[in-house]
Design a protein around this motif. Structure first.
Motif, PDB file in Angstrom:
ATOM      1  N   LYS A 192      -9.821   3.231   1.971  1.00 49.47           N
ATOM      2  CA  LYS A 192      -9.382   3.497   3.129  1.00 49.47           C
ATOM      3  C   LYS A 192     -10.157   4.373   3.962  1.00 49.47           C
ATOM      4  O   LYS A 192      -9.664   5.255   5.054  1.00 49.47           O
ATOM      5  CB  LYS A 192      -7.832   4.312   2.841  1.00 49.47           C
ATOM      6  CG  LYS A 192      -7.022   3.121   1.829  1.00 49.47           C
ATOM      7  CD  LYS A 192      -6.696   1.831   2.681  1.00 49.47           C
ATOM      8  CE  LYS A 192      -5.709   1.655   4.243  1.00 49.47           C
ATOM      9  NZ  LYS A 192      -4.978   1.262   4.695  1.00 49.47           N
ATOM     10  N   GLU A 235       0.509  -0.608  -0.201  1.00 51.17           N
ATOM     11  CA  GLU A 235      -0.011   0.067   0.140  1.00 51.17           C
ATOM     12  C   GLU A 235       0.487   1.317   0.446  1.00 51.17           C
ATOM     13  O   GLU A 235       1.732   0.877   0.897  1.00 51.17           O
ATOM     14  CB  GLU A 235      -0.861   0.070   1.341  1.00 51.17           C
ATOM     15  CG  GLU A 235      -2.635  -1.037   1.451  1.00 51.17           C
ATOM     16  CD  GLU A 235      -2.820  -0.910   2.443  1.00 51.17           C
ATOM     17  OE1 GLU A 235      -2.831   0.150   3.266  1.00 51.17           O
ATOM     18  OE2 GLU A 235      -3.831  -1.282   2.849  1.00 51.17           O
ATOM     19  N   THR A 236       0.268   2.382  -0.597  1.00 47.69           N
ATOM     20  CA  THR A 236       1.134   3.443  -0.741  1.00 47.69           C
ATOM     21  C   THR A 236      -0.009   4.684  -1.226  1.00 47.69           C
ATOM     22  O   THR A 236      -0.404   4.299  -1.559  1.00 47.69           O
ATOM     23  CB  THR A 236       2.271   3.439  -1.821  1.00 47.69           C
ATOM     24  OG1 THR A 236       3.291   4.438  -1.798  1.00 47.69           O
ATOM     25  CG2 THR A 236       1.864   3.422  -3.260  1.00 47.69           C
ATOM     26  N   THR A 237       1.076   5.452  -1.548  1.00 50.25           N
ATOM     27  CA  THR A 237       0.091   6.801  -1.755  1.00 50.25           C
ATOM     28  C   THR A 237       0.493   7.808  -3.000  1.00 50.25           C
ATOM     29  O   THR A 237       1.767   7.735  -3.277  1.00 50.25           O
ATOM     30  CB  THR A 237       0.232   7.655  -0.499  1.00 50.25           C
ATOM     31  OG1 THR A 237      -0.214   7.024   0.473  1.00 50.25           O
ATOM     32  CG2 THR A 237      -0.855   9.633  -0.834  1.00 50.25           C
ATOM     33  N   ASP A 262      -6.485   1.835  -6.768  1.00 44.11           N
ATOM     34  CA  ASP A 262      -7.313   2.543  -6.078  1.00 44.11           C
ATOM     35  C   ASP A 262      -7.777   2.068  -5.175  1.00 44.11           C
ATOM     36  O   ASP A 262      -9.072   1.435  -5.387  1.00 44.11           O
ATOM     37  CB  ASP A 262      -7.970   3.870  -7.283  1.00 44.11           C
ATOM     38  CG  ASP A 262      -8.119   4.672  -6.419  1.00 44.11           C
ATOM     39  OD1 ASP A 262      -7.618   4.733  -5.361  1.00 44.11           O
ATOM     40  OD2 ASP A 262      -9.387   5.835  -6.220  1.00 44.11           O
ATOM     41  N   SER A 317      -8.769   4.043  -1.600  1.00 45.40           N
ATOM     42  CA  SER A 317      -8.783   5.915  -1.624  1.00 45.40           C
ATOM     43  C   SER A 317     -10.135   5.007  -0.745  1.00 45.40           C
ATOM     44  O   SER A 317     -10.375   5.181   0.517  1.00 45.40           O
ATOM     45  CB  SER A 317      -9.466   6.505  -2.472  1.00 45.40           C
ATOM     46  OG  SER A 317      -7.843   6.836  -2.909  1.00 45.40           O
ATOM     47  N   ASP A 325      -4.639   6.977  -1.978  1.00 45.80           N
ATOM     48  CA  ASP A 325      -4.272   5.231  -1.139  1.00 45.80           C
ATOM     49  C   ASP A 325      -4.366   4.426  -2.838  1.00 45.80           C
ATOM     50  O   ASP A 325      -5.737   3.890  -3.314  1.00 45.80           O
ATOM     51  CB  ASP A 325      -5.445   5.192  -0.464  1.00 45.80           C
ATOM     52  CG  ASP A 325      -4.566   6.412   1.268  1.00 45.80           C
ATOM     53  OD1 ASP A 325      -3.863   6.048   1.189  1.00 45.80           O
ATOM     54  OD2 ASP A 325      -6.075   6.622   1.039  1.00 45.80           O
TER      55      ASP A 325
END
Length: 259
Positions: free
Chosen positions: A130, A91-93, A125, A127, A103
């Motif tokens: 999260k 997981e990263t941004t 994606d 997002s 996210d």
């Protein structure tokens, strides 16, 4: 017996075109890059990053990641290019070209793109997922942070569990909101149920006391253990300005006696 016709050899350009046609059917962002340079991105990826393919192709793929992930991503790319190692799901941004953050889950593996040694990165994606997790966590923290009215103008806030940096910031937002309209003159915060004794907790107590002073509310802390006082000294947090008592019972007695 008739002889089999030889399989026609595809040119490099034809191979790349077939690869691109397949990738365009994917709903996930698909990027081919070599030595950090984007060689190809599919249309869903262009839509996700909110930029044209012409803008994205040739760009440095590391630049889309936020600063705290760039070093890690650079090392993953190096390992993928030199050792042909698969980059496991993480997981990263990322920062899209309109400035918004997203996210994502990232999966990378080495490929041969025409005659070029490259890496294919798949970005999913997450997002919305999260954000839901953050909303649920905030709701949980709000529910687990009850301000209990005792008498007019006085309430008790028992803090239980671990207070890390994120929860500390949320509490600093939630507590002033919860006391609005309560007409409090005094709030007792009991910290005897906090698990972790560290600099984060020490700094949190100092900050919340400062906020309450600005709001005109007296703050009394109870349940401060000796370990926390030592951590405050290490963090250079001045506990001498805080009003502290051993127990909630002692704080209530002191407040009622003063009144």
């Amino acid at each position: 017996m008739p002889s089999l016709s030889p399989v026609p050899q595809l040119s490099i350009t034809e191979k790349e075109e077939i690869y691109q046609q397949i990738a365009e059917y994917s709903n996930e962002t698909t990027i081919i890059h070599s030595n950090q340079k984007v060689l190809y991105i599919n249309q869903p990826g262009s839509d996700f990053f909110k930029a044209s393919k012409e803008t994205l192709i040739g760009a440095n793929v590391v630049d889309v990641f936020t600063e705290d992930y760039k070093e890690l991503i650079t090392e993953r790319i190096r390992t993928g290019m030199e050792d042909r190692a698969i980059g496991e799901l993480m997981e990263t941004t990322v920062r899209r070209f309109d400035g918004t953050l997203a996210d994502v889950e990232l999966y990378c593996y080495p490929v041969q793109y025409g005659e070029t040694v490259a890496i294919q990165s798949i970005i999913h994606d997450i997002s919305a997922q999260k954000q839901t997790e953050r909303d649920l966590l905030q709701l949980k923290n709000e529910i687990s942070t009850p301000i209990v009215p005792i008498i007019d103008g006085l309430a008790v806030l028992p803090l239980v569990g671990s207070v890390d940096g994120d929860r500390s910031n949320r509490l600093l937002d939630i507590i002033p909101q919860k006391i609005q309209g309560e007409n409090l003159q005094c709030l007792i915060i009991d910290v005897s149920g906090i698990y972790n004794i560290d600099n984060v907790v020490a700094e949190f107590l100092y900050k919340v006391d400062h906020i309450m002073r600005l709001l005109g509310i007296q703050l009394i802390f109870t349940g401060i253990r000796p370990e926390l006082a030592l951590k405050a000294i290490e963090a250079r947090v001045d506990f001498s300005q805080l009003t502290t008592m051993g127990t909630v019972k002692q704080a209530l007695k002191r407040h009622l006696t003063i009144k």
